[in-house]
Design a protein around this motif. Structure first.
Motif, short mmCIF file in Angstrom:
data_model
loop_
_atom_site.label_atom_id
_atom_site.label_comp_id
_atom_site.label_asym_id
_atom_site.label_seq_id
_atom_site.Cartn_x
_atom_site.Cartn_y
_atom_site.Cartn_z
N GLU A 186 -49.05 -71.97 95.78
CA GLU A 186 -50.45 -72.00 95.39
C GLU A 186 -51.30 -72.72 96.43
O GLU A 186 -50.95 -73.80 96.90
CB GLU A 186 -50.56 -72.71 94.03
N PHE A 187 -52.43 -72.09 96.79
CA PHE A 187 -53.42 -72.72 97.67
C PHE A 187 -54.73 -72.80 96.90
O PHE A 187 -55.22 -71.81 96.37
CB PHE A 187 -53.61 -71.91 98.96
N HIS A 188 -55.32 -74.00 96.84
CA HIS A 188 -56.52 -74.24 96.03
C HIS A 188 -57.78 -74.02 96.88
O HIS A 188 -57.93 -74.63 97.95
CB HIS A 188 -56.50 -75.67 95.48
N LEU A 189 -58.69 -73.20 96.42
CA LEU A 189 -59.93 -72.90 97.12
C LEU A 189 -61.01 -73.88 96.71
O LEU A 189 -60.91 -74.58 95.69
CB LEU A 189 -60.37 -71.47 96.83
N LEU A 190 -62.08 -73.93 97.50
CA LEU A 190 -63.16 -74.88 97.23
C LEU A 190 -63.89 -74.60 95.93
O LEU A 190 -64.48 -75.50 95.34
CB LEU A 190 -64.17 -74.88 98.40
N ASP A 191 -63.85 -73.34 95.47
CA ASP A 191 -64.56 -73.03 94.22
C ASP A 191 -63.76 -73.38 92.97
O ASP A 191 -64.18 -73.10 91.85
CB ASP A 191 -64.97 -71.55 94.19
N GLY A 192 -62.57 -73.98 93.16
CA GLY A 192 -61.75 -74.39 92.03
C GLY A 192 -60.67 -73.40 91.65
O GLY A 192 -59.77 -73.73 90.88
N SER A 193 -60.75 -72.18 92.18
CA SER A 193 -59.71 -71.19 91.90
C SER A 193 -58.54 -71.40 92.86
O SER A 193 -58.59 -72.25 93.75
CB SER A 193 -60.27 -69.77 92.04
N SER A 194 -57.48 -70.63 92.68
CA SER A 194 -56.33 -70.73 93.57
C SER A 194 -55.73 -69.36 93.82
O SER A 194 -55.95 -68.41 93.05
CB SER A 194 -55.27 -71.67 92.97
N ILE A 195 -55.00 -69.25 94.92
CA ILE A 195 -54.34 -68.00 95.31
C ILE A 195 -52.92 -68.31 95.76
O ILE A 195 -52.58 -69.47 96.02
CB ILE A 195 -55.11 -67.29 96.45
N GLN A 196 -52.10 -67.29 95.86
CA GLN A 196 -50.75 -67.42 96.38
C GLN A 196 -50.74 -67.00 97.85
O GLN A 196 -51.20 -65.91 98.20
CB GLN A 196 -49.78 -66.54 95.58
N VAL A 197 -50.24 -67.88 98.73
CA VAL A 197 -50.17 -67.57 100.17
C VAL A 197 -48.82 -68.03 100.71
O VAL A 197 -48.17 -68.91 100.12
CB VAL A 197 -51.31 -68.24 100.96
N PRO A 198 -48.36 -67.47 101.84
CA PRO A 198 -47.09 -67.91 102.43
C PRO A 198 -47.21 -69.30 103.06
O PRO A 198 -48.10 -69.54 103.87
CB PRO A 198 -46.80 -66.83 103.50
N PHE A 199 -46.30 -70.18 102.69
CA PHE A 199 -46.23 -71.53 103.26
C PHE A 199 -44.97 -71.67 104.09
O PHE A 199 -43.88 -71.28 103.66
CB PHE A 199 -46.22 -72.59 102.15
N MET A 200 -45.11 -72.27 105.25
CA MET A 200 -43.97 -72.59 106.10
C MET A 200 -43.47 -73.99 105.74
O MET A 200 -44.26 -74.85 105.32
CB MET A 200 -44.38 -72.58 107.58
N THR A 201 -42.19 -74.21 105.92
CA THR A 201 -41.63 -75.54 105.71
C THR A 201 -40.54 -75.78 106.74
O THR A 201 -40.24 -74.93 107.57
CB THR A 201 -41.10 -75.71 104.28
N SER A 202 -39.95 -76.95 106.71
CA SER A 202 -38.98 -77.33 107.73
C SER A 202 -37.89 -78.19 107.10
O SER A 202 -38.14 -78.91 106.12
CB SER A 202 -39.69 -78.11 108.85
N ASN A 203 -36.69 -78.12 107.66
CA ASN A 203 -35.62 -79.00 107.18
C ASN A 203 -35.58 -80.30 107.98
O ASN A 203 -34.70 -81.13 107.79
CB ASN A 203 -34.26 -78.29 107.25
N LYS A 204 -36.56 -80.46 108.87
CA LYS A 204 -36.66 -81.70 109.64
C LYS A 204 -37.06 -82.84 108.71
O LYS A 204 -38.03 -82.73 107.96
CB LYS A 204 -37.70 -81.52 110.75
N LYS A 205 -36.34 -83.94 108.74
CA LYS A 205 -36.55 -85.01 107.79
C LYS A 205 -37.70 -85.94 108.17
O LYS A 205 -38.16 -86.74 107.36
CB LYS A 205 -35.26 -85.82 107.62
N LYS A 206 -38.15 -85.87 109.42
CA LYS A 206 -39.26 -86.71 109.87
C LYS A 206 -40.34 -85.86 110.52
O LYS A 206 -40.04 -84.87 111.19
CB LYS A 206 -38.77 -87.79 110.85
N GLN A 207 -41.59 -86.26 110.32
CA GLN A 207 -42.73 -85.57 110.92
C GLN A 207 -43.73 -86.62 111.42
O GLN A 207 -43.75 -87.76 110.96
CB GLN A 207 -43.43 -84.66 109.90
N LEU A 208 -44.57 -86.18 112.38
CA LEU A 208 -45.64 -87.04 112.89
C LEU A 208 -46.79 -87.04 111.88
O LEU A 208 -47.56 -86.07 111.82
CB LEU A 208 -46.14 -86.54 114.24
N ILE A 209 -46.91 -88.08 111.10
CA ILE A 209 -47.94 -88.15 110.05
C ILE A 209 -48.53 -89.56 110.03
O ILE A 209 -47.81 -90.55 110.17
CB ILE A 209 -47.36 -87.82 108.65
N ARG A 210 -49.86 -89.63 109.86
CA ARG A 210 -50.53 -90.90 109.61
C ARG A 210 -51.39 -90.76 108.36
O ARG A 210 -51.99 -89.70 108.12
CB ARG A 210 -51.41 -91.33 110.78
#
Length: 384
Positions: A186-210
């Protein structure tokens, strides 16, 4: 002019473009592409128009501006001997009415600073042929991604000069996403509705995040060449409708991008980034005028350093067209643009989630110089 000031110009420009054109659509543009075009205009200007361009681009002199863009062309867009790094190319072109000639000093700047080839065409009697010449050049320089930078009716017999800048980028992630793990969510749109879209993911346990107050930033490095290091940065607001507030902050605070770059990998929990692919085009002159850059678009005596003319017409910039394309998938990113930014207690393991399931900003940046190639927003990953 410092590199940081060039980045601040990019972010300020992005804020106004996003707020003017991005209220209900995906958007991508290249700030460096627009700045290079304005640099070319500045090199052919004098008087108050030159002063206004230098002020807008945060440069003290035209020599300082020429030096900056020459160094960007030489350092960021120099060919990399490594085959693993991203493919990045910048091309500049100048098309001149065949009855005119470039002034020697301007011709030298065009060829040596901006590495642009100048071609003569007949705007006066064969404007459609001239338009097709520019469009064919743009299509070739962007590997077919940008097919028409000059729309129908954009040149006529009054056109004397056309400047164009084409930017192409294709990079593979340093750690590719596993396509077999891509799933609809599910991806949430600004108008409050949502749609289904393809999401990528990773098995990498660490990511560059702040993590910051109100938003998070993810860094996705591309495979590195031997001279340049590119990354995409995704700015994700905490609130599902928090993008407009983030855009305002992004383009208003000097040094914002540099202060929010993630440099350290952290343990990641839920991790999903949507695939997206879209193009965006707009005419930039209105935004530039709102930002105070009005004299280049006013017929005056200041654009006198470009060309010698037998009739000596007063020149002005008519319009600045910009068109961009981007595709982000499991392998990496392909993009092009043409133009005529917690406290852990005890020993409990702490995981940071990064789920980009609502509108976000993205930036493609060369990390050694800090220069920004692309800025955009995703409101709906399924919209092209």
């Amino acid at each position: 002019m410092a590199q940081q000031e060039q980045v601040d110009v990019s972010l300020n420009l992005s804020k106004h473009i996003l707020l003017n054109y991005g209220k209900d659509s995906n958007l991508v543009f290249s700030p460096i592409s627009i700045q290079v075009i304005l640099g070319l205009v500045a090199a052919g200007s004098s008087g108050q128009t030159l002063d206004q361009l230098l002020s807008f681009l945060k440069a003290r002199t035209i020599d300082e501006l020429n030096y900056l863009y020459s160094s960007i062309v030489d350092r960021v867009f120099a060919k990399d001997s490594s085959s693993s790094g991203p493919c990045l190319s910048l091309a500049n072109g100048v098309w001149l009415q065949k009855s005119l000639t470039l002034k020697p000093s301007f011709k030298e700047v065009v060829e040596t600073v901006y590495k642009a080839a100048c071609r003569q065409v007949d705007f006066e009697s064969k404007e459609e042929d001239a338009r097709n010449v520019v469009n064919s050049w743009a299509e070739k320089e962007t590997k077919g991604l940008i097919k028409e930078i000059l729309p129908s009716g954009s040149v006529d017999s009054s056109t004397k000069l056309v400047f164009a800048n084409a930017l192409y980028f294709k990079g593979a992630w340093s750690c590719e996403f596993d396509a077999s793990r891509t799933k609809d969510n599910e991806f949430h749109l600004l108008d409050g509705s949502s749609i289904q879209v393809p999401f990528m993911t990773s098995n990498k346990k660490k990511q560059l995040i702040r993590v910051f107050d109100g938003f998070k930033v993810l860094g996705l490095p591309y495979k590195q060449g031997d001279k340049r290091q590119f990354s995409m940065y995704i700015f994700l607001p905490d609130a599902k409708n928090g993008l407009p507030r983030l855009v305002e902050k992004f383009g208003s605070v000097p040094g914002f991008l540099e202060r929010h770059i993630p440099y350290k990998e952290v343990e990641v929990g839920a991790f999903r980034v949507p695939k997206f692919k879209f193009s965006f085009e707009f005419e930039a002159s209105d935004v530039l005028k709102e930002l105070g850059l009005v004299l280049p678009f006013t017929r005056n005596d200041d654009l006198t350093e470009m060309a010698d003319s037998p009739v000596g017409p007063k020149l002005c910039v008519s319009r600045i067209f910009h068109k961009s394309f981007i595709e982000v998938n499991e392998q990496g990113t392909e993009a092009a643009a043409v133009a005529s930014v917690s406290i852990v207690l005890l020993c409990r393991k702490f995981y940071i989630d990064f789920v980009a399931d609502h509108p976000f900003l993205f930036v493609i940046r060369e990390n050694n110089t800090g220069s920004v190639q692309f800025i955009g927003q995703v409101l709906n990953p399924s919209s092209t």
